[in-house]
Design a protein around this motif. Structure first.
Motif, PDB file in Angstrom:
ATOM      1  N   LEU A  57      -5.270  -9.969  -9.126  1.00  0.00           N
ATOM      2  CA  LEU A  57      -5.667  -8.779  -8.978  1.00  0.00           C
ATOM      3  C   LEU A  57      -7.062  -8.502  -9.897  1.00  0.00           C
ATOM      4  O   LEU A  57      -8.042  -7.630  -9.060  1.00  0.00           O
ATOM      5  CB  LEU A  57      -4.574  -7.773  -9.779  1.00  0.00           C
ATOM      6  N   ALA A  58      -7.335  -9.229 -11.096  1.00  0.00           N
ATOM      7  CA  ALA A  58      -8.331  -8.834 -11.471  1.00  0.00           C
ATOM      8  C   ALA A  58      -9.467  -9.697 -11.034  1.00  0.00           C
ATOM      9  O   ALA A  58     -10.461  -9.370 -10.575  1.00  0.00           O
ATOM     10  CB  ALA A  58      -8.451  -9.094 -13.040  1.00  0.00           C
TER      11      ALA A  58
ATOM     12  N   ALA B 263      -3.911  -5.141  -2.550  1.00  0.00           N
ATOM     13  CA  ALA B 263      -2.869  -5.739  -2.617  1.00  0.00           C
ATOM     14  C   ALA B 263      -1.822  -4.652  -4.232  1.00  0.00           C
ATOM     15  O   ALA B 263      -0.974  -5.308  -4.009  1.00  0.00           O
ATOM     16  CB  ALA B 263      -3.269  -6.588  -4.041  1.00  0.00           C
ATOM     17  N   ASP B 264      -1.976  -3.861  -4.643  1.00  0.00           N
ATOM     18  CA  ASP B 264      -1.063  -2.671  -5.453  1.00  0.00           C
ATOM     19  C   ASP B 264       0.136  -2.114  -3.998  1.00  0.00           C
ATOM     20  O   ASP B 264       0.905  -2.561  -4.334  1.00  0.00           O
ATOM     21  CB  ASP B 264      -1.646  -2.217  -5.538  1.00  0.00           C
ATOM     22  N   ARG B 265      -0.873  -1.602  -2.303  1.00  0.00           N
ATOM     23  CA  ARG B 265      -0.029  -1.131  -2.302  1.00  0.00           C
ATOM     24  C   ARG B 265       0.170  -2.260  -1.500  1.00  0.00           C
ATOM     25  O   ARG B 265       2.215  -2.013  -0.414  1.00  0.00           O
ATOM     26  CB  ARG B 265      -1.219  -0.804  -0.703  1.00  0.00           C
ATOM     27  N   TRP B 266       0.362  -3.296  -1.381  1.00  0.00           N
ATOM     28  CA  TRP B 266       0.778  -4.645  -0.744  1.00  0.00           C
ATOM     29  C   TRP B 266       2.348  -4.814  -1.327  1.00  0.00           C
ATOM     30  O   TRP B 266       3.388  -4.712  -0.877  1.00  0.00           O
ATOM     31  CB  TRP B 266      -0.239  -5.917   0.061  1.00  0.00           C
ATOM     32  N   ARG B 267       1.932  -4.854  -2.785  1.00  0.00           N
ATOM     33  CA  ARG B 267       3.381  -4.801  -3.864  1.00  0.00           C
ATOM     34  C   ARG B 267       4.307  -3.977  -3.890  1.00  0.00           C
ATOM     35  O   ARG B 267       5.865  -3.985  -3.927  1.00  0.00           O
ATOM     36  CB  ARG B 267       2.826  -5.387  -5.199  1.00  0.00           C
TER      37      ARG B 267
ATOM     38  N   ASP C 270       3.555  -2.740   1.457  1.00  0.00           N
ATOM     39  CA  ASP C 270       2.609  -2.150   2.457  1.00  0.00           C
ATOM     40  C   ASP C 270       2.646  -3.195   3.038  1.00  0.00           C
ATOM     41  O   ASP C 270       1.643  -3.660   2.365  1.00  0.00           O
ATOM     42  CB  ASP C 270       1.041  -0.714   2.466  1.00  0.00           C
ATOM     43  N   ASP C 271       2.426  -3.538   3.892  1.00  0.00           N
ATOM     44  CA  ASP C 271       2.199  -4.954   4.878  1.00  0.00           C
ATOM     45  C   ASP C 271       1.034  -4.818   6.217  1.00  0.00           C
ATOM     46  O   ASP C 271       0.720  -5.416   6.518  1.00  0.00           O
ATOM     47  CB  ASP C 271       3.415  -5.734   5.625  1.00  0.00           C
ATOM     48  N   SER C 272      -0.188  -3.558   5.858  1.00  0.00           N
ATOM     49  CA  SER C 272      -0.315  -3.291   7.172  1.00  0.00           C
ATOM     50  C   SER C 272      -1.532  -4.310   7.025  1.00  0.00           C
ATOM     51  O   SER C 272      -2.542  -4.926   8.109  1.00  0.00           O
ATOM     52  CB  SER C 272      -0.838  -2.205   7.176  1.00  0.00           C
TER      53      SER C 272
END
Length: 173
Positions: free
Chosen positions: A124-125, A135-139, A142-144
């Motif tokens: 992430l860094a 990436a935080d939302r994906w984790r 959220d797969d959009s």
């Protein structure tokens, strides 16, 4: 992350290339060499397939083979030259494709090892601000933007894996 999959053709392309070279084998040696030149160009230039290219030496080899094929053959010496040139071009095409596959395999292993060695926080860094947020939302589920994140992650890991080697001048592939 499939680094090798991106660098070499998929199995159906390999099958078509083998069929092309095998068909050339049924006709004549110069045709086999021409088919091998085209096949090696496809393999070597696969990562840049949006901009198809034969490469200069392959194009020159095809032109010379075409000229020799249509030129009258006055003696046995010219036939030996044609077959010798065809064998040399066939060997060059084979070595070129094999070298590309081996280099791509070695690079993909190194990139995959670098990706496997990084923990989530380090990955992430590597990402720029907006990508890190996505990436935080994906984790979180959220797969959009999953496709875009896959590309960005691939590039970030490649950059992290290759940057120490690039500081020395050239990349050891």
């Amino acid at each position: 992350m499939g680094y090798l999959r991106r660098a070499v053709p998929p199995p159906w392309v390999w099958t078509a290339l083998v069929a092309l070279v095998a068909a050339g084998c049924l006709i004549e040696l110069p045709v086999t060499a021409a088919a091998a030149l085209v096949a090696s160009a496809v393999v070597v230039h696969w990562p840049r397939r949006k901009r198809p290219s034969l490469g200069y030496w392959r194009l020159l080899g095809l032109v010379v083979l075409a000229v020799l094929a249509w030129a009258p053959e006055p003696d046995v010496l010219s036939q030996w030259f044609e077959h010798g040139l065809a064998i040399a071009l066939l060997a060059l095409a084979t070595v070129s494709a094999l070298t590309h596959v081996l280099q791509a395999r070695r690079l993909s292993r190194r990139l995959q090892q670098a990706a496997d060695a990084m923990d989530d926080s380090r990955l992430l860094a590597l990402l720029p601000g907006e990508a890190a947020t996505l990436a935080d939302r994906w984790r979180a589920g959220d797969d959009s933007h999953a496709d875009e994140l896959a590309v960005v992650m691939h590039l970030a890991v490649m950059h992290a894996a290759l940057s120490p080697r690039m500081q020395g001048g050239a990349v050891d592939v």
